[in-house]
Structure formats: structure tokens, C-alpha cells
Design an enzyme around this catalytic site. Structure first.
Site, PDB file in Angstrom:
ATOM      1  N   ASP A   1       0.844  -1.202   0.000  1.00  0.00           N
ATOM      2  CA  ASP A   1       0.000   0.000   0.000  1.00  0.00           C
ATOM      3  C   ASP A   1       0.880   1.254   0.000  1.00  0.00           C
ATOM      4  O   ASP A   1       0.385   2.379  -0.131  1.00  0.00           O
ATOM      5  CB  ASP A   1      -1.008  -0.004   1.161  1.00  0.00           C
ATOM      6  CG  ASP A   1      -0.340  -0.026   2.523  1.00  0.00           C
ATOM      7  OD1 ASP A   1       0.894  -0.203   2.602  1.00  0.00           O
ATOM      8  OD2 ASP A   1      -1.065   0.131   3.529  1.00  0.00           O
ATOM      9  N   SER A   2       2.202   1.049   0.053  1.00  0.00           N
ATOM     10  CA  SER A   2       3.130   2.171  -0.122  1.00  0.00           C
ATOM     11  C   SER A   2       2.994   2.777  -1.514  1.00  0.00           C
ATOM     12  O   SER A   2       3.501   3.873  -1.766  1.00  0.00           O
ATOM     13  CB  SER A   2       4.578   1.717   0.112  1.00  0.00           C
ATOM     14  OG  SER A   2       4.858   0.543  -0.621  1.00  0.00           O
TER      15      SER A   2
ATOM     16  N   ASP B   1      -1.137  -5.993  -0.192  1.00  0.00           N
ATOM     17  CA  ASP B   1      -1.662  -5.365   1.025  1.00  0.00           C
ATOM     18  C   ASP B   1      -3.162  -5.141   0.910  1.00  0.00           C
ATOM     19  O   ASP B   1      -3.641  -4.698  -0.147  1.00  0.00           O
ATOM     20  CB  ASP B   1      -1.013  -3.977   1.210  1.00  0.00           C
ATOM     21  CG  ASP B   1       0.208  -4.018   2.107  1.00  0.00           C
ATOM     22  OD1 ASP B   1       0.242  -4.835   3.043  1.00  0.00           O
ATOM     23  OD2 ASP B   1       1.129  -3.215   1.872  1.00  0.00           O
TER      24      ASP B   1
ATOM     25  N   LYS C   1      -1.594  -9.270   2.853  1.00  0.00           N
ATOM     26  CA  LYS C   1      -0.921  -8.794   4.074  1.00  0.00           C
ATOM     27  C   LYS C   1      -1.846  -7.803   4.768  1.00  0.00           C
ATOM     28  O   LYS C   1      -2.466  -6.971   4.103  1.00  0.00           O
ATOM     29  CB  LYS C   1       0.413  -8.138   3.736  1.00  0.00           C
ATOM     30  CG  LYS C   1       1.129  -7.562   4.968  1.00  0.00           C
ATOM     31  CD  LYS C   1       2.598  -7.270   4.701  1.00  0.00           C
ATOM     32  CE  LYS C   1       2.882  -5.953   4.036  1.00  0.00           C
ATOM     33  NZ  LYS C   1       2.379  -4.750   4.728  1.00  0.00           N
TER      34      LYS C   1
ATOM     35  N   GLU D   1      -2.086  -5.251   8.438  1.00  0.00           N
ATOM     36  CA  GLU D   1      -1.329  -4.655   9.547  1.00  0.00           C
ATOM     37  C   GLU D   1      -2.062  -4.866  10.870  1.00  0.00           C
ATOM     38  O   GLU D   1      -3.296  -4.835  10.910  1.00  0.00           O
ATOM     39  CB  GLU D   1      -1.129  -3.152   9.302  1.00  0.00           C
ATOM     40  CG  GLU D   1      -0.251  -2.859   8.102  1.00  0.00           C
ATOM     41  CD  GLU D   1       0.037  -1.364   7.927  1.00  0.00           C
ATOM     42  OE1 GLU D   1      -0.326  -0.566   8.808  1.00  0.00           O
ATOM     43  OE2 GLU D   1       0.636  -1.021   6.889  1.00  0.00           O
TER      44      GLU D   1
ATOM     45  N   GLU E   1       8.374  -4.409  11.364  1.00  0.00           N
ATOM     46  CA  GLU E   1       8.821  -3.106  10.843  1.00  0.00           C
ATOM     47  C   GLU E   1       9.170  -2.155  11.990  1.00  0.00           C
ATOM     48  O   GLU E   1       8.432  -2.020  12.975  1.00  0.00           O
ATOM     49  CB  GLU E   1       7.724  -2.463   9.969  1.00  0.00           C
ATOM     50  CG  GLU E   1       8.141  -1.070   9.476  1.00  0.00           C
ATOM     51  CD  GLU E   1       7.331  -0.524   8.318  1.00  0.00           C
ATOM     52  OE1 GLU E   1       6.448  -1.219   7.802  1.00  0.00           O
ATOM     53  OE2 GLU E   1       7.615   0.618   7.912  1.00  0.00           O
TER      54      GLU E   1
HETATM   55  O1  KIV Z   1       3.502  -1.227   1.673  1.00  0.00           O
HETATM   56  C1  KIV Z   1       4.686  -1.499   1.888  1.00  0.00           C
HETATM   57  O2  KIV Z   1       5.571  -1.056   1.164  1.00  0.00           O
HETATM   58  C2  KIV Z   1       4.986  -2.337   3.051  1.00  0.00           C
HETATM   59  C3  KIV Z   1       6.402  -2.578   3.485  1.00  0.00           C
HETATM   60  C4  KIV Z   1       6.484  -3.664   4.482  1.00  0.00           C
HETATM   61  C5  KIV Z   1       7.414  -2.751   2.441  1.00  0.00           C
HETATM   62  O3  KIV Z   1       4.092  -2.796   3.672  1.00  0.00           O
END
Ligand code: KIV
Length: 288
Positions: free
Chosen positions: A55-56, A94, A123, A125, A192
Site C-alpha cells: 500500500d506504499s 496489502d 498482508k 497490519e 517493521e
Molecule cells: O507497503 C509497503 O511497502 C509495506 C512494506 C512492508 C514494504 O508494507
């Protein structure tokens, strides 16, 4: 656990990632983010194990100030492009902020859309608060990668991007988060922005692989944002980033050169131009 043999052509699978736990530290699980087709292809062909549609993308490619505004539809566009570029690596995506915070049912629904579009795992969080969601996702045959410590989607709650686990209470919370996720069924967990000795202790304690970002040298794998290692991100880079290329500078240089060539009459030249095979007759046609 014994590792499945690794070759350039073996598809990376979840069991293979699990088998890389506790491998000697010169054989780390290598993960990078990708957001589009060409970069996905380059990472895959180079031999990256896990490609994350992170999601970056919100900050690196879409110009948002944080990952919080990113939508499901925006993520889907990038997931589809990356999917088309990958043959060997494991593709993880993500779940964007807001897509798994209302209830487990809507979260599973979104995750299923991503899986049907070609993600092989998702993924999310958060630690203890995601326990029931992880169980529900795993029940739906959706492999889950956890993410604890500094979780960027908690930007507003944390009041910025803050290293976690620096004092005893916070370190214990990160450890409990990681253990809870493992019990709930994640196949790996991103650590992280935590001190190296905490990441090392968690890595020792868990049976699943840990993937570090700003978590020091002793995780089972490492992940970075590809735009950071290529030098595409303009802003301040955190201390854990290693930049291998100044792509921003190279792209700027090429653009300036093109502008100059156009303005000086150096582009296009004769070799970059089409000519007719019957020049005389074409001139006649044009006159009429
Ligand atoms: O979105 C992202 O870039 C991440 C990092 C762990 C690389 O979640």
C-alpha cells in the site's frame, strides 16, 4: 524443516517460504515491493522471492501523504499490472486501510477479490486485534502475511512514523502481537521499525519466517520499497533504506536531454524518420 530445492525456475510457494525458516543468514528470504508491470518483471527475473503490491503505492506512485487514502480500486489496478509481470515470485498484496476494519466478512470479501485477481497471499497490519480476522481468512484458504511493529496505516494514532518496541512494555506488546498472529495462522510476519535485538528474539521464538524492514540483521528475510532502493522517492529516506541507484536523477537527465534535442533540431534525425519508397509519385499525390 528442510528447504525445497531452489532454482531459477521453481515457482515460489507458501510451503517453500515456510521451509526457509532458520536458514543460514546468507540465504535470507528476499522481498521487494512492485506497483507496475515492468518493475514486477525486472524483480521476478532477477530472482526476488516475494513481490509485494504494497500500500506504499499510495505515497510512492500516487502522491498521497500517507497510505491511508488508498482505495481497493486503486490497489486492484496495480495488482493486475504486477500479476502480468510475475512468473516465479510469490505475489502478496496489502489490504488497504479501511478495507478490513469494519468487519471480518467485508474483509474476507475484499481479500477474495484480490486472490481471484492473482494475489497468492494478502498482508494486513496489526497484531492481537487482527486475531479473529486472520483465523477467518485462513479458514477461507487465504494465506496471510502479518505486519507488526511500526504499522504505517496507524500513522494518525502513532502521530507519525515511530519506531516501536523501544521500551519494555512496547517490546512485550510487539512480541505478543507476533505470537498471536502465528497462533492465528499467518505464514510469515513483517517486523517493521523495531530494535534489532527485539526482532532477533521474536525471530528465534517464532516457527514461521520473519521479514524485517528497519528491524536489523537477524530476521529470516528482508523487505524494502523498490522505489527507495532505485532512488525514485524524492523525500527523506529512513535510515534502514539502502539506495542502489539514483533513478530520479537519471530520468531527469534523460528528460532534459530530450528537451534539448527537440529544441536544437537534433531530434528526430534521418535514422528516426520514415521515407516513401516511391518518392516522386508521392509528391505528385500530395500536390493534388
Ligand atoms: O507497503 C509497503 O511497502 C509495506 C512494506 C512492508 C514494504 O508494507
Amino acid at each position: 524443516m528442510s528447504a525445497t530445492p531452489r532454482s531459477q525456475f521453481n515457482k515460489i510457494t507458501i510451503p517453500y517460504i515456510l521451509s526457509r525458516k532458520n536458514k543460514n543468514k546468507t540465504d535470507n528470504i528476499v522481498c521487494l515491493t512492485a506497483y507496475d508491470y515492468p518493475i514486477a518483471q525486472i524483480l521476478d527475473e532477477a530472482g526476488v522471492d516475494v513481490v509485494l503490491v504494497g500500500d506504499s503505492v499510495a505515497t510512492t506512485r500516487l502522491g498521497y501523504n500517507s497510505t491511508i487514502p488508498l482505495t481497493i480500486d486503486e490497489t486492484l489496478i496495480h495488482l493486475r499490472a504486477v500479476r502480468r509481470g510475475i512468473r516465479r515470485a510469490l505475489l502478496v498484496t496489502d489490504l488497504p486501510y479501511g478495507s478490513y476494519h469494519l468487519n471480518n466478512q467485508t474483509a474476507v470479501k475484499t481479500a477474495l477479490v484480490f486472490i481471484k485477481e492473482g494475489a497468492e497471499a494478502i498482508k494486513i497490519e496489526g497484531g492481537q486485534k487482527r486475531k479473529s480476522l486472520v483465523k477467518r481468512l485462513v479458514k477461507a484458504e487465504i494465506p496471510v502475511m502479518g505486519h507488526v511493529g511500526l504499522t504505517p496505516q496507524s500513522y494518525n494514532v502513532m502521530g507519525g512514523y515511530r519506531v516501536q518496541g523501544k521500551n519494555l512494555e512496547s517490546a512485550e506488546a510487539v512480541r505478543t502481537d507476533a505470537l498471536t498472529l502465528q497462533d492465528a495462522g499467518v505464514f510469515s510476519v513483517v517486523l517493521e521499525g523495531i530494535p534489532e535485538n527485539l526482532a532477533s528474539a521474536i525471530t528465534e521464538e517464532l516457527d514461521i519466517p520473519t521479514i524485517g524492514i528497519g528491524a536489523g540483521r537477524y530476521c529470516d528475510g528482508q523487505i524494502l520499497v523498490s522505489d527507495d532502493i532505485f532512488g525514485l522517492t524524492p523525500n527523506h529516506k529512513p535510515k534502514f533504506v539502502r539506495q542502489y541507484l539514483d533513478l530520479r536523477q537519471l530520468l531527469s537527465q534523460a528528460t532534459r536531454q530530450f528537451i534539448s534535442d527537440c529544441n536544437n533540431g537534433n531530434f528526430p534525425n534521418q535514422n528516426e524518420t520514415y521515407f516513401p519508397t516511391e518518392f516522386g509519385r508521392l509528391e505528385e499525390v500530395i500536390k493534388h
